[in-house]
Motif scaffolding. Structure first.
Motif, PDB file in Angstrom:
ATOM      1  N   MET A 352     -11.245  37.011   6.188  1.00  0.00           N
ATOM      2  CA  MET A 352     -11.507  37.825   7.371  1.00  0.00           C
ATOM      3  C   MET A 352     -12.769  38.678   7.209  1.00  0.00           C
ATOM      4  N   GLU A 353     -13.061  39.088   5.983  1.00  0.00           N
ATOM      5  CA  GLU A 353     -14.294  39.845   5.746  1.00  0.00           C
ATOM      6  C   GLU A 353     -15.522  38.994   6.025  1.00  0.00           C
ATOM      7  N   GLU A 354     -15.487  37.730   5.614  1.00  0.00           N
ATOM      8  CA  GLU A 354     -16.622  36.852   5.869  1.00  0.00           C
ATOM      9  C   GLU A 354     -16.764  36.564   7.368  1.00  0.00           C
ATOM     10  N   VAL A 355     -15.630  36.415   8.054  1.00  0.00           N
ATOM     11  CA  VAL A 355     -15.675  36.234   9.511  1.00  0.00           C
ATOM     12  C   VAL A 355     -16.280  37.473  10.165  1.00  0.00           C
ATOM     13  N   ALA A 356     -15.849  38.651   9.716  1.00  0.00           N
ATOM     14  CA  ALA A 356     -16.362  39.905  10.291  1.00  0.00           C
ATOM     15  C   ALA A 356     -17.869  40.047  10.066  1.00  0.00           C
ATOM     16  N   LYS A 357     -18.331  39.665   8.874  1.00  0.00           N
ATOM     17  CA  LYS A 357     -19.773  39.734   8.590  1.00  0.00           C
ATOM     18  C   LYS A 357     -20.559  38.855   9.558  1.00  0.00           C
ATOM     19  N   LEU A 358     -20.028  37.666   9.822  1.00  0.00           N
ATOM     20  CA  LEU A 358     -20.716  36.744  10.722  1.00  0.00           C
ATOM     21  C   LEU A 358     -20.727  37.288  12.146  1.00  0.00           C
ATOM     22  N   GLN A 359     -19.698  38.014  12.514  1.00  0.00           N
ATOM     23  CA  GLN A 359     -19.660  38.606  13.854  1.00  0.00           C
ATOM     24  C   GLN A 359     -20.654  39.760  13.987  1.00  0.00           C
ATOM     25  N   LYS A 360     -20.802  40.531  12.928  1.00  0.00           N
ATOM     26  CA  LYS A 360     -21.665  41.716  12.985  1.00  0.00           C
ATOM     27  C   LYS A 360     -23.139  41.384  12.809  1.00  0.00           C
ATOM     28  N   GLN A 361     -23.411  40.408  11.941  1.00  0.00           N
ATOM     29  CA  GLN A 361     -24.796  40.111  11.598  1.00  0.00           C
ATOM     30  C   GLN A 361     -25.070  38.623  11.771  1.00  0.00           C
ATOM     31  N   GLU A 407     -26.991  12.051  21.868  1.00  0.00           N
ATOM     32  CA  GLU A 407     -28.340  12.607  21.975  1.00  0.00           C
ATOM     33  C   GLU A 407     -28.288  14.004  22.593  1.00  0.00           C
ATOM     34  N   LYS A 408     -27.465  14.174  23.604  1.00  0.00           N
ATOM     35  CA  LYS A 408     -27.340  15.486  24.234  1.00  0.00           C
ATOM     36  C   LYS A 408     -26.775  16.492  23.240  1.00  0.00           C
ATOM     37  N   TYR A 409     -25.769  16.059  22.511  1.00  0.00           N
ATOM     38  CA  TYR A 409     -25.164  16.948  21.518  1.00  0.00           C
ATOM     39  C   TYR A 409     -26.201  17.414  20.493  1.00  0.00           C
ATOM     40  N   LEU A 410     -26.983  16.486  19.968  1.00  0.00           N
ATOM     41  CA  LEU A 410     -27.959  16.835  18.941  1.00  0.00           C
ATOM     42  C   LEU A 410     -29.088  17.690  19.491  1.00  0.00           C
ATOM     43  N   ASN A 411     -29.505  17.418  20.708  1.00  0.00           N
ATOM     44  CA  ASN A 411     -30.531  18.276  21.318  1.00  0.00           C
ATOM     45  C   ASN A 411     -30.020  19.696  21.494  1.00  0.00           C
ATOM     46  N   LEU A 412     -28.774  19.838  21.936  1.00  0.00           N
ATOM     47  CA  LEU A 412     -28.180  21.161  22.071  1.00  0.00           C
ATOM     48  C   LEU A 412     -28.030  21.836  20.714  1.00  0.00           C
ATOM     49  N   ASN A 413     -27.710  21.052  19.714  1.00  0.00           N
ATOM     50  CA  ASN A 413     -27.546  21.600  18.366  1.00  0.00           C
ATOM     51  C   ASN A 413     -28.835  22.261  17.883  1.00  0.00           C
ATOM     52  N   ARG A 414     -29.957  21.622  18.177  1.00  0.00           N
ATOM     53  CA  ARG A 414     -31.238  22.145  17.700  1.00  0.00           C
ATOM     54  C   ARG A 414     -31.619  23.448  18.407  1.00  0.00           C
ATOM     55  N   LEU A 415     -31.019  23.708  19.583  1.00  0.00           N
ATOM     56  CA  LEU A 415     -31.386  24.882  20.363  1.00  0.00           C
ATOM     57  C   LEU A 415     -30.535  26.113  20.067  1.00  0.00           C
ATOM     58  N   ILE A 416     -29.472  25.948  19.277  1.00  0.00           N
ATOM     59  CA  ILE A 416     -28.580  27.082  18.992  1.00  0.00           C
ATOM     60  C   ILE A 416     -29.335  28.149  18.187  1.00  0.00           C
ATOM     61  N   THR A 417     -29.159  29.412  18.565  1.00  0.00           N
ATOM     62  CA  THR A 417     -29.820  30.530  17.896  1.00  0.00           C
ATOM     63  C   THR A 417     -28.847  31.272  16.997  1.00  0.00           C
ATOM     64  N   PRO A 418     -29.343  32.049  16.038  1.00  0.00           N
ATOM     65  CA  PRO A 418     -28.446  32.855  15.196  1.00  0.00           C
ATOM     66  C   PRO A 418     -27.561  33.779  16.019  1.00  0.00           C
ATOM     67  N   GLU A 419     -28.111  34.345  17.084  1.00  0.00           N
ATOM     68  CA  GLU A 419     -27.333  35.266  17.908  1.00  0.00           C
ATOM     69  C   GLU A 419     -26.151  34.559  18.578  1.00  0.00           C
ATOM     70  N   GLN A 420     -26.318  33.289  18.931  1.00  0.00           N
ATOM     71  CA  GLN A 420     -25.217  32.544  19.533  1.00  0.00           C
ATOM     72  C   GLN A 420     -24.071  32.339  18.532  1.00  0.00           C
ATOM     73  N   ILE A 421     -24.406  32.186  17.273  1.00  0.00           N
ATOM     74  CA  ILE A 421     -23.369  32.014  16.253  1.00  0.00           C
ATOM     75  C   ILE A 421     -22.501  33.268  16.180  1.00  0.00           C
ATOM     76  N   SER A 422     -23.129  34.425  16.109  1.00  0.00           N
ATOM     77  CA  SER A 422     -22.362  35.669  16.041  1.00  0.00           C
ATOM     78  C   SER A 422     -21.542  35.886  17.306  1.00  0.00           C
ATOM     79  N   ALA A 423     -22.137  35.618  18.455  1.00  0.00           N
ATOM     80  CA  ALA A 423     -21.419  35.795  19.718  1.00  0.00           C
ATOM     81  C   ALA A 423     -20.198  34.878  19.789  1.00  0.00           C
ATOM     82  N   THR A 424     -20.333  33.656  19.285  1.00  0.00           N
ATOM     83  CA  THR A 424     -19.215  32.711  19.299  1.00  0.00           C
ATOM     84  C   THR A 424     -18.121  33.152  18.340  1.00  0.00           C
ATOM     85  N   ALA A 425     -18.508  33.682  17.177  1.00  0.00           N
ATOM     86  CA  ALA A 425     -17.512  34.199  16.234  1.00  0.00           C
ATOM     87  C   ALA A 425     -16.721  35.341  16.861  1.00  0.00           C
TER      88      ALA A 425
END
Length: 886
Positions: A352-361, A407-425
């Motif tokens: 849970m600490e690692e999950v929390a870190k990903l959410q915060k930063q 192809e659509k999946y991979l194109n979308l994959n390349r566009l993901i930003t660090p901020e989207q990762i935290s927001a999704t977490a």
């Protein structure tokens, strides 16, 4: 035949579900290579040509799985999958497998929550026959009542086998706890009592409802002619009609409003299994790309956060991983770990600490790029086989209705930003949307209560609220032996932008003693743990940046290191391999961690009943020879090894005169050879003197070994001394093994299909540098153990006393060759074969010789080796039986 729930991208055992890499380079196949047509009966067909491999795979996807079943039908999809190969209107029992094996092909099927898939893979010369056989099996099964009763017993055996596997119990506990309404809560295989009650009419009615052209499609990939495929399919499916199919809706899982937890004590388990899981959306969600990358960052790789922190740095877990399960309906994001029960609270908090870190930063750009590269690498490696390509196409079509979605999946994959990762977490990995389950050994942590862990998780809830063009002819290999004795074999193959290398040395169990049992495996585990100039983490990150995999290996006669990289990273990959080969550090801190992991694997060996049985069989057949050793070693030997022991042993064997390097893939052979010469060619030439290996006396009389452990089933094996890899008897013995093993083999047809004695029964042959092993294995009910053993001996007597008929011999030879060709699709496997065949003196191109010699085996040859090696008075018998009070 199998059943599983589909896991997205992060699990190696489902790499076949991964997607093809699409890059703007003329090396890659374009989307229009995927052809689609609809037959007059409404059946959709997707065809992809791939002429780089002389094989093809044919898949029939039925869009029905266990999640579509009523409570009274649980397990019927899986049972129907089994019955597809039990005979048709024009093919009797066993004939389907026999015909396919006669083509050199292989067949299987699997059931998931959402689909049932039937597939065959054949050499390209057998595509038309393969289409005929598979369409007949799937569309026109006879559902013979006697065969149905037998197959129900086989499935029940499979259910019982799963009930004694701790990992399956833990998974079953998770899904039944995490889901309240969704049919994903039920096991795909069903329940014993429900399966036992199915009738022929139940099967026919279920098939009538779901097995219709509008609810099915086909995928064919490989060395094929699309026009001929269409012509064949129109003929083979001409009797099928549209039905006006309607799909009833499934119940929807409500939003989880409170943390759930469950604990199960298991007398068969030797280590604790923890799950921390969160509800996530289905594959169709726009968040899927960020979820997949989030799983990769947290726990899909050696340098992922949870692996690095809880396993490598703190040594709190034996294993840990994170993966996203995104099927047709909302799935789960699961973090799983195996560990000592005393660490449960600490590990849960750490997760849970690692999950929390990903959410915060948000992750750094470098870390996110590494995750994207890792997923990209999986796409590339998945397309090294036609089966992987077809499964990728089929999965997207079944779950999204878009076979070209990759192809659509991979194109979308390349566009993901660090901020989207935290927001999704923050969006999904937050209590109360969490379930915690624990499978714990029966005799440990007696005072444990699941509330200890749900309380830990609840605290974090409070704090967190607010492609390729067609390949040409096979390029010629180049072979060199450097002055220092190092042998190098390079085989270019530009059909895929990856390259695989293997550094192999004579070693393995054969050169160990009772005092050093397990040292070669320990060395292989340490080879990627650091050099004098690179840490373990630096190595792992570098490998991932190159889209690669790198590991040590150790077997019966050899050990070393293997790696795969994107071909654009060939020079960097070779440089890293050179560092590891010449300068492994065997760091003390990593040594203790790996020692503990190996010791845990030794202690939990009975949790893996098939391997455990084979290990006991080895010990019984080879009483004095090191082939009888367990690869991992013993508790005593592993506990005593020092870093100096490993280093000195490694340096004794890791000399150029005892080393072969092979490379296969998209490489420039001359340029790559020059680079290898720079890195390895100037190493000091040293003589290699192999250790003396003790001789093994022949088995003078029957050796019986009975072991009692907590088990629900009996596991029985019979073993005979076999042949060496260079023995001419190897070829008829392997043909004999093929006659006995496999779904079209005698053991399967007689002991499983006709007598319903077991779910798993097979034979196996293992040639080695010195004479190896020929064995038979069966898992059965304890009450059937004596009958099963007698059945194995009866089949051996028959193959010794009655000549194999011409049709059976031809089927076996063709199947053996076909399976061998199928196994050689990937650069990974070809690099391995080339290295070991060169190392053992067979020659880098031995595969051609192997096929030629197998082709010449006669019925007389088979009977001769059966009588020579399968002496029933000179064998070993192993029985792994349940404890008497079990």
């Amino acid at each position: 035949m199998a059943y599983f729930a589909k896991i997205r991208l992060t699990q190696a055992w489902l790499i076949g579900l991964l997607f093809l890499l699409i890059l703007p380079c003329n090396v890659y196949a374009q989307e229009d290579d995927l052809k689609h047509f609809t037959l007059p009966n409404g059946l959709d067909v997707f065809v992809k040509e791939d002429h780089a491999r002389k094989v093809a795979t044919i898949q029939i996807w039925v869009k029905v799985g266990s999640a579509d079943e009523e409570l009274s039908e649980l397990g019927i999809s899986h049972l129907i999958e089994h019955m597809a190969f039990k005979g048709t209107e024009k093919r009797g029992v066993g004939q389907i497998a026999s015909e396919l094996e006669a083509l050199g092909g292989e067949t299987n099927a699997y059931t998931s929550w959402d689909e049932t898939v039937f597939h065959v893979t054949v050499p390209s010369t057998g595509v038309s026959q393969g289409l005929d056989i598979l369409t007949d099996a799937v569309f026109r099964p006879s559902i013979d009542p006697d065969e149905l009763n037998k197959e129900k017993q086989v499935v029940i055996e499979e259910i019982l086998e799963g009930e004694e596997r701790p990992e399956r119990k833990a998974s079953k506990l998770l899904f039944h706890t995490a889901y309240e309404v969704s049919p994903y809560k039920y096991p795909i295989i069903g329940y014993k009592d429900v399966v036992a009650g199915f009738t022929r009419d139940n099967i026919i009615q279920f098939r009538k409802k779901w097995y219709v052209p509008e609810n099915m499609f086909m995928v064919i990939v490989g060395d094929i002619d699309p026009n001929q495929v269409r012509t064949d399919l129109e003929k083979y499916t001409a009797d099928l009609k549209q039905t006006g199919f309607f799909r009833p809706p499934r119940p929807s899982e409500p939003v989880q409003k409170e943390i759930r937890g469950a604990v199960l004590r298991d007398r068969n388990s030797r280590e604790t299994r923890l799950y921390v899981a969160f509800h996530i959306p289905s594959l169709s969600s726009p968040d899927v790309n960020a979820i997949d990358l989030m799983a990769d960052i947290l726990g899909a790789r050696d340098s992922s956060r949870l692996v690095q922190t809880l396993k490598k740095d703190k040594g709190l877990v034996n294993s840990i991983s994170a993966y996203a399960l995104t099927p047709k309906k909302p799935g789960l994001f699961a973090i799983s770990a195996t560990l000592d029960g005393k660490n449960l609270e600490t590990v849960t908090k750490g997760i849970m600490e690692e999950v929390a870190k990903l959410q915060k930063q948000p992750p750094s750009a470098e870390e996110l790029d590494r995750a994207k590269t890792h997923i990209e690498s999986q796409h590339i490696y998945a397309r090294e086989t036609v089966q992987g390509m077809a499964r990728s196409i089929g999965s997207f079509e079944a779950d999204l209705g878009d076979a070209s979605y990759e192809e659509k999946y991979l194109n979308l994959n390349r566009l993901i930003t660090p901020e989207q990762i935290s927001a999704t977490a923050k969006k999904y990995l937050t209590p109360p949307n969490v379930t915690v389950t624990v499978l714990i050994p029966e005799d440990v942590e007696q005072d444990f209560q699941i509330e200890k862990l749900t309380g830990v998780v609840k605290h974090f809830g409070a704090s967190q609220t607010a492609q390729t063009a067609a390949a040409g002819k096979e390029a010629a290999a180049i072979v060199r032996t450097f002055p220092n004795g190092l042998k190098v074999v390079l085989q270019p193959d530009n059909s895929n932008p990856a390259v695989s290398f293997r550094i192999a040395m004579m070693g393995g169990k054969r050169f160990e003693t009772k005092e050093t049992e397990g040292i070669m495996n320990f060395i292989s585990q340490m080879l990627d743990k650091g050099t004098s100039k690179m840490s373990e983490q630096e190595i792992a990150q570098k490998v991932e940046d190159m889209g690669g995999r790198l590991n040590g290996f150790s077997g019966y006669d050899s050990f070393g290191v293997y790696a795969t990289f994107f071909s654009r990273n060939t020079d960097e990959g070779l440089e890293m391999l050179a560092r590891i080969y010449t300068d492994p550090a065997f760091p003390e801190d990593k040594l203790e961690r790996e020692r503990n992991l190996i010791i845990n694997r030794i202690k939990t060996e009975p949790d893996r009943p098939v391997q455990y049985t084979v290990n006991v069989l080895n010990q019984t057949v080879f009483k004095d020879h090191p082939y009888g050793f367990v690869k991992e070693g013993t508790l005593a030997t592993v506990a005593g090894f020092t870093a100096d022991d490993l280093k000195q042993t490694y340096e004794r064997f890791a000399v150029p005169a005892n080393t072969v390097i092979t490379g296969v893939g998209a490489l420039d052979p001359e340029k790559t050879m020059a680079r290898i010469e720079q890195l390895f060619g100037k190493l000091e030439a040293r003589q290699f003197v192999p250790p003396v290996v003790p001789a093994e006396e022949p088995i003078a009389k029957v050796r019986e070994n009975v072991v009692q452990i907590p088990r629900a089933k009996a596991h029985i094996a019979i073993g005979f001394r076999g042949v060496s890899v260079s023995d001419e008897d190897r070829y008829p013995l392997e043909v004999l093994n093929n006659i006995l093993a496999g779904q079209g083999g005698r053991l399967f047809l007689q002991l499983r299909d006709k007598e319903s004695l077991a779910y798993v029964v097979t034979s196996f042959v293992r040639p080695a540098v010195e004479p190896g092993l020929f064995g038979l294995y069966i898992a059965t009910e304890p009450s059937k153990a004596d009958t099963a053993l007698k059945g194995l001996f009866r089949e051996l007597e028959q193959v010794k006393s009655q000549p194999v008929n011409g049709a059976e011999l031809e089927r076996s030879i063709t199947n053996l060759i076909g399976n061998h060709l199928i196994s050689l699709q990937s650069s990974w496997n070809r690099a391995e074969n080339s290295a070991l065949n060169t190392l053992y003196g067979l020659g880098y191109d031995y595969d051609k010789e192997y096929i030629a010699k197998v082709s010449k085996v006669t019925s007389d040859d088979v009977m001769r080796v059966a009588r020579k090696y399968l002496e029933l008075d000179h064998c070993a018998i192993v029985k792994i039986m349940p404890e008497k009070d079990a």
